[in-house]
Design a protein around this motif. Structure first.
Motif, PDB file in Angstrom:
ATOM      1  N   GLU A  68       0.867  -1.181   0.000  1.00  9.93           N
ATOM      2  CA  GLU A  68       0.000   0.000   0.000  1.00  9.93           C
ATOM      3  C   GLU A  68       0.900   1.225   0.000  1.00  9.93           C
ATOM      4  O   GLU A  68       1.813   1.321   0.817  1.00  9.93           O
ATOM      5  N   CYS A  69       0.648   2.161  -0.909  1.00  9.20           N
ATOM      6  CA  CYS A  69       1.472   3.362  -0.911  1.00  9.20           C
ATOM      7  C   CYS A  69       0.670   4.551  -1.397  1.00  9.20           C
ATOM      8  O   CYS A  69      -0.372   4.387  -2.035  1.00  9.20           O
ATOM      9  N   GLY A  70       1.156   5.750  -1.074  1.00  9.23           N
ATOM     10  CA  GLY A  70       0.445   6.963  -1.445  1.00  9.23           C
ATOM     11  C   GLY A  70       0.980   7.579  -2.719  1.00  9.23           C
ATOM     12  O   GLY A  70       0.268   8.307  -3.414  1.00  9.23           O
ATOM     13  N   ALA A  71       2.226   7.280  -3.014  1.00  5.46           N
ATOM     14  CA  ALA A  71       2.829   7.838  -4.224  1.00  5.46           C
ATOM     15  C   ALA A  71       3.877   6.854  -4.729  1.00  5.46           C
ATOM     16  O   ALA A  71       4.388   6.026  -3.978  1.00  5.46           O
ATOM     17  N   VAL A  72       4.161   6.945  -6.015  1.00  2.89           N
ATOM     18  CA  VAL A  72       5.159   6.066  -6.633  1.00  2.89           C
ATOM     19  C   VAL A  72       6.161   6.930  -7.380  1.00  2.89           C
ATOM     20  O   VAL A  72       5.784   7.910  -8.042  1.00  2.89           O
ATOM     21  N   ILE A  73       7.437   6.592  -7.245  1.00  4.63           N
ATOM     22  CA  ILE A  73       8.464   7.281  -8.044  1.00  4.63           C
ATOM     23  C   ILE A  73       9.110   6.246  -8.971  1.00  4.63           C
ATOM     24  O   ILE A  73       9.651   5.238  -8.507  1.00  4.63           O
ATOM     25  N   VAL A  74       9.015   6.495 -10.271  1.00  2.64           N
ATOM     26  CA  VAL A  74       9.591   5.579 -11.257  1.00  2.64           C
ATOM     27  C   VAL A  74      11.001   6.047 -11.591  1.00  2.64           C
ATOM     28  O   VAL A  74      11.212   7.175 -12.044  1.00  2.64           O
ATOM     29  N   ALA A  75      11.964   5.161 -11.334  1.00  4.71           N
ATOM     30  CA  ALA A  75      13.375   5.520 -11.593  1.00  4.71           C
ATOM     31  C   ALA A  75      14.047   4.368 -12.324  1.00  4.71           C
ATOM     32  O   ALA A  75      15.119   3.901 -11.944  1.00  4.71           O
ATOM     33  N   THR A  76      13.422   3.924 -13.402  1.00  5.40           N
ATOM     34  CA  THR A  76      13.849   2.698 -14.064  1.00  5.40           C
ATOM     35  C   THR A  76      14.907   2.898 -15.139  1.00  5.40           C
ATOM     36  O   THR A  76      15.356   1.949 -15.773  1.00  5.40           O
ATOM     37  N   GLY A  77      15.277   4.125 -15.388  1.00 12.58           N
ATOM     38  CA  GLY A  77      16.477   4.406 -16.158  1.00 12.58           C
ATOM     39  C   GLY A  77      16.456   4.065 -17.644  1.00 12.58           C
ATOM     40  O   GLY A  77      15.431   3.950 -18.289  1.00 12.58           O
ATOM     41  N   PHE A  78      17.691   3.903 -18.178  1.00 14.01           N
ATOM     42  CA  PHE A  78      17.907   3.780 -19.612  1.00 14.01           C
ATOM     43  C   PHE A  78      18.693   2.517 -19.926  1.00 14.01           C
ATOM     44  O   PHE A  78      19.148   1.820 -19.015  1.00 14.01           O
ATOM     45  N   GLN A  79      18.815   2.252 -21.227  1.00 12.71           N
ATOM     46  CA  GLN A  79      19.797   1.256 -21.669  1.00 12.71           C
ATOM     47  C   GLN A  79      20.589   1.870 -22.812  1.00 12.71           C
ATOM     48  O   GLN A  79      20.140   2.814 -23.443  1.00 12.71           O
ATOM     49  N   HIS A  80      21.753   1.317 -23.059  1.00 13.17           N
ATOM     50  CA  HIS A  80      22.574   1.830 -24.155  1.00 13.17           C
ATOM     51  C   HIS A  80      22.003   1.369 -25.477  1.00 13.17           C
ATOM     52  O   HIS A  80      21.511   0.250 -25.607  1.00 13.17           O
ATOM     53  N   PHE A  81      22.066   2.247 -26.483  1.00  9.82           N
ATOM     54  CA  PHE A  81      21.614   1.902 -27.829  1.00  9.82           C
ATOM     55  C   PHE A  81      22.408   0.705 -28.350  1.00  9.82           C
ATOM     56  O   PHE A  81      23.624   0.631 -28.165  1.00  9.82           O
ATOM     57  N   ASP A  82      21.700  -0.239 -28.968  1.00 14.59           N
ATOM     58  CA  ASP A  82      22.357  -1.422 -29.533  1.00 14.59           C
ATOM     59  C   ASP A  82      22.884  -1.081 -30.929  1.00 14.59           C
ATOM     60  O   ASP A  82      22.091  -0.821 -31.844  1.00 14.59           O
TER      61      ASP A  82
END
Lengths: 354, 395, 236
Positions: free
Chosen positions: A106-120
């Protein structure tokens, strides 16, 4: 029922900074990380020194992780992934799954910090031979070698005498569809160039570019020293082909300053690959119903004055999940996201503040 | 945690395309225009084979009921090239149409002299497509430039409603329907698709033959997404046509450092400014191939490329350049591998660079073969026969 | 006439300098071609086109300079390029590697059409000695027919050309494909097909383009086409 807990998805520099911020502001935070370690891409891809001051990446990430792990208000779930999201701002139920099974947070807010990947580089419009030649490598491959303390030609294990960087690989290209600039590659390549020159003083280093983009202090902290102290050679003219001749790699481009085609042998070619949304960013965006821009990054709701709100109230995003970002951008946006998240949950539950 | 070089090499072993990165498919617009009543799309008939293209999209290549869109340069001065294409198709047992109702794509002239315009070029293309569809057969394009040019025309027609209107009106005055094929297919894509069938009928051993491949600019640089790229050939990083056929026949394909360079054909240059073409063909292609790869034969898949690389060697030899290697289309090479007569089918007497060492490596007694061909010519001369026919060449 | 910064004196350049309005008129024709906006987005001068270009190695030629001149709408420079550079392009389209999606070869195609339409000196000069090829393709629907392989036309292609020309009829009959038994065309083109081709040239204005660069050729072609159409009872 509303909750004052905040969930941070992603345990890289953005997620660690956001989680630390939330916890030190006095709110409970659960950090969900897919991998079995913290530190994100700088650790997973074995970065050597952080741009611009070349501080060692792994210890720096470890320090950030320590500050989260040692805070009693922070719970870290390694090897966990988010599987579902229900509810609304102030009152979310996030499903997560890990090695021990599933649970709902259960949470009141979510922070998405899932970042990037390098271009293939296999998708590159030009012909760079990343999958054909062992001596064509990418920025992160060179980082790993620098961290290991041995920069060698993968083909024969010998130290290179001539090494070059090719900028804008996978960025600024209409065919590929990544029409943006990845922001950091000029600075990162120049930093790596300096590191190579220090490590191998006998090795000539070239950077082939369309534009040199090192903003603000990076100009004087990286660009000028690269040229003036370390004699890195900058050639305005990007490369179109890398092809083998004998035991060297021929690099073909136009030297636009001189206005003529050039063909130069190299021992190692480093592709300055751009940033793309990571698999985690794309999957999380879909799962949480967040609007993505046409490149697949999470769309910030109203830049430039609000860089962390998403299309869904109560869910914020920070770092490279939103687009190309350097570490300074990432840390700053993580702080902004933490602040907004805490404000949100406290507005719902004023009695729990402090 | 450190990463040894081996880990790096392992990571780069194979390129796996991320399915999320598929670009827009022009077929959507193709079929939408059909729905809107602007044109008809001639569907690829069955049986067909699906082949992979540059960005991962699948392309349909039909096997049978093909309308051979011939190449003026091939039929004009390297007729063994087109003859080999027909011969292979006959050997594989697929019936086809060789039409008289076909004009050249006229792109050679267009690129050389610009004495034409977008509407005329598009009208010529659509007229040929209409003729194919009226015959009930599906167009197969012989020339690399025709293929690239037609892809360009398709892109322009998709983009410009005004151009579609103008060309449709012109065709209407000719009494011809406005038809666009579902796929524009080059014969080298066909040979790629049937390479296992070709190999199954192989009777000559190619394992001692070293091949260098020259890919035609117009095949893979124009509308670059619509060209065959195969993860098992060059790791999907270079176009797979020609190479895949040579490999299927057991030949040794060798690379060289000017693989992506143009042959120097130049359209206008090869006719009226030949020093350019010759310099290019010699210095950027043949000499590099000989020095780095020492091939027995250069294989390519376009009229202009065969012409340029074959015909430029004679004058270069007079300048004592390092030239002298046979130049063939992969169709002629595949035909030889399947047992075709070097003169009656592959018509090698029209070629300039010496092909005899290659024939020897394939175990072909060319003196004998030439004598046989001379016998056939005698019959034509005497009037005993009017023409050499398919029956004569075991087609 | 003001001396332009770019254009040389006539007897050096081989073509006349013209007033700025004329250059702007020509550039406007280039720019208003419907394909122009497909061929030119922006140019960030990366040089990939030059790196890939075969003509850039042989001539003082640069597809990048062509794209830049068009992007800058520099009518003076475009005029100079139309007179000096565009015929050096070998139309290979290697320049389509442009990351912005530009097509310098395509821009050059448009510039060439404008040069031909306006009878520019460069067009005439480039197409000198080329008229029989245009005649062949426009009137027969095939190009470089077998009977064009004459040793005096292609002396540098080797002695086989002589063999071909001496044995032409015989060797053409020794071709299995039934459509290949021709000598004056690449393959046997049907009458009706030729008529359709002529109508295309006439109705799209392609034939008219020849008038500016070779009046004699235009006249011959027009006669041939109109005669054939008359025979078929068709209005030109």
């Amino acid at each position: 029922m509303s909750s004052s807990t905040i969930v941070v998805i992603g345990g890289g520099p953005a997620g660690l900074e956001a989680a630390r911020g939330v916890a030190e502001l006095g709110s409970r935070v659960v950090l969900v990380e897919k991998r079995d370690f913290l530190g994100g891409t700088p650790v997973a891809e074995n970065y050597a020194g952080l741009t611009p001051h070349m501080e060692e990446a792994e210890p720096a990430m470890q320090r950030m992780a320590e500050r989260v792990l040692s805070n009693p208000l922070a719970e870290v779930l390694l090897s966990h992934e988010v599987t579902s999201c229900e509810g609304e701002a102030g009152d979310f139920q996030l499903g997560v799954a890990g090695p021990d099974g599933e649970r709902k947070i259960e949470c009141g807010a979510v922070i998405v910090a899932t970042g990037f990947q390098h271009f293939d580089p296999g998708r590159e419009t030009q012909v760079y031979g990343y999958y054909e030649y062992p001596d064509v490598i990418a920025l992160q491959d060179l980082e790993a070698m620098l961290k290991d303390g041995h920069v060698v030609r993968p083909s024969n294990g010998e130290a290179p005498e001539r090494l070059c960087f090719i900028q804008c690989v996978g960025s600024r290209d209409r065919h590929i569809g990544n029409e943006y600039c990845s922001k950091v590659c000029c600075g990162v390549a120049s930093k790596e160039a300096i590191e190579v020159r220090r490590h191998l003083p006998g090795c000539k280093v070239f950077i082939f570019y369309i534009d040199m983009r090192m903003y603000g202090y990076w100009e004087s902290e990286i660009y000028w020293p690269a040229q003036e102290q370390h004699h890195v050679q900058y050639v305005k003219g990007i490369v179109t082909e890398v092809i083998q001749r004998g035991d060297k790699l021929l690099v073909r481009g136009e030297d636009t300053t001189m206005g003529r085609p050039m063909e130069i042998p190299m021992d190692i070619v480093v592709l300055s690959v751009g940033m793309e949304p990571s698999v985690g960013t794309r999957e999380t965006a879909k799962l949480l119903g967040l609007r993505q821009n046409k490149y697949g990054f999470i769309e910030a709701a109203s830049p430039p004055l609000d860089t962390v709100s998403t299309s869904r109230e109560g869910i914020l995003a920070c770092g490279a999940a939103l687009g190309p970002a350097d570490l300074e951008d990432t840390i700053s946006s993580a702080g902004a996201a933490a602040m907004k998240a805490v404000v949100l949950v406290r507005a719902e539950e004023p009695a729990l503040a402090g | 945690m450190t990463i040894p070089v081996d880990e790096l090499k392992r990571k780069k072993e194979r390129f796996e395309r991320d399915p999320e990165t598929l670009p827009e498919d022009f077929h959507e617009q193709l079929f939408q225009l059909e729905e809107d009543g602007e044109w008809t799309i001639q569907r690829v008939p069955e049986p067909y084979v699906e082949v992979p293209t540059k960005y991962g999209r699948s392309k349909k290549v039909p096997m049978a009921h093909l309308w051979h869109h011939k190449s003026c340069g091939q039929c004009g001065h390297i007729p063994g090239y087109s003859t080999s294409i027909f011969w292979i198709m006959r050997k594989l047992g697929y019936e086809y149409e060789d039409p008289r109702d076909q004009t050249s794509c006229t792109a050679w002239n267009y690129y050389a002299s610009a004495t034409s315009n977008a509407a005329a070029q598009a009208a010529v293309a659509m007229r040929n497509f209409a003729a194919a569809s009226e015959s009930g057969y599906y167009p197969l394009i012989h020339c690399g430039t025709s293929y690239g040019h037609y892809k360009e025309v398709r892109a322009e027609l998709l983009r410009h409603a005004e151009l579609r209107r103008e060309v449709r009106d012109v065709l209407a005055t000719l009494g011809k329907p406005f038809v666009m094929p579902e796929e524009i297919v080059h014969y080298s894509e066909y040979l790629y698709a049937v390479r296992d069938q070709i190999a199954a009928q192989q009777v000559r051993d190619c394992s001692r033959v070293a091949v260098t491949v020259h890919p035609a600019c117009h095949y893979y640089k124009l509308v670059e997404g619509d060209a065959i790229y195969d993860p098992d050939v060059y790791g999907g990083q270079r176009t797979a046509v020609v190479t895949a056929v040579a490999e299927a026949l057991g030949a040794e394909v060798r690379t060289y450092s000017t693989w992506f360079d143009c042959c120097g054909f130049g359209f206008r240059h090869i006719l009226v400014q030949r020093d350019f073409t010759r310099s290019f063909a010699t210095q950027r292609k043949i000499e590099v191939m000989k020095e780095e790869a020492n091939p027995d034969v250069v294989l390519t898949h376009d009229t202009g490329c065969v012409t340029t690389l074959d015909k430029s060697q004679f004058a270069a030899k007079a300048h004592e350049r390092n030239v002298g290697v046979a130049v063939l289309s992969e169709a002629q090479f595949a035909a030889l591998a399947m047992g075709a007569h070097p003169y009656k089918v592959c018509q090698l007497h029209w070629h300039s660079a010496d092909y005899r060492p290659l024939l020897e490596k394939l175990g072909i007694d060319w003196e004998q073969a030439w004598a046989e061909f001379q016998e056939s010519l005698k019959k034509l001369e005497s009037g005993e026969r009017q023409y050499l026919t398919w029956d004569d060449v075991d087609g | 006439m003001t001396a332009s910064a770019y254009v040389k004196v006539e007897d050096v350049a081989g073509y006349a300098d013209v007033p700025l309005e004329e250059k702007e008129r020509l550039f406007e024709q280039v720019r208003s071609d419907p394909r122009f906006e497909d061929y030119l987005y922006g140019c960030y001068e990366c040089g990939i086109c030059v790196a890939a270009c075969p003509s850039a190695r042989f001539y003082d030629f640069s597809p990048r300079r062509v794209a830049q001149a068009c992007a800058r709408e520099d009518a003076e420079l475009v005029y100079q390029q139309m007179q000096e550079d565009i015929w050096e392009c070998s139309q290979c389209f290697s320049c389509l590697r442009c990351p912005r999606g530009n097509n310098p070869g395509g821009l050059i195609t448009i510039m060439r059409e404008v040069a031909v339409n306006n009878g520019l000196a460069s067009a005439r000069e480039a197409l000198e000695g080329y008229s029989r090829i245009i005649y062949k393709i426009m009137s027969t629907g095939t190009q470089v027919s077998p009977d064009m392989l004459q040793p005096d036309a292609f002396p540098d292609w080797g002695p086989e050309v002589r063999d071909v020309s001496e044995n032409l009829d015989l060797w053409r009959r020794a071709l299995p494909p039934e459509t290949h038994h021709t000598t004056s065309t690449g393959w046997d083109v049907s009458e009706r097909t030729l008529v359709e081709l002529y109508l295309i040239w006439l109705r799209t204005g392609a034939l008219d383009m020849i008038k500016e660069v070779d009046e004699g050729l235009h006249m011959i072609l027009q006669e041939v086409m109109e005669e054939r159409l008359e025979e078929e009872g068709i209005e030109a």
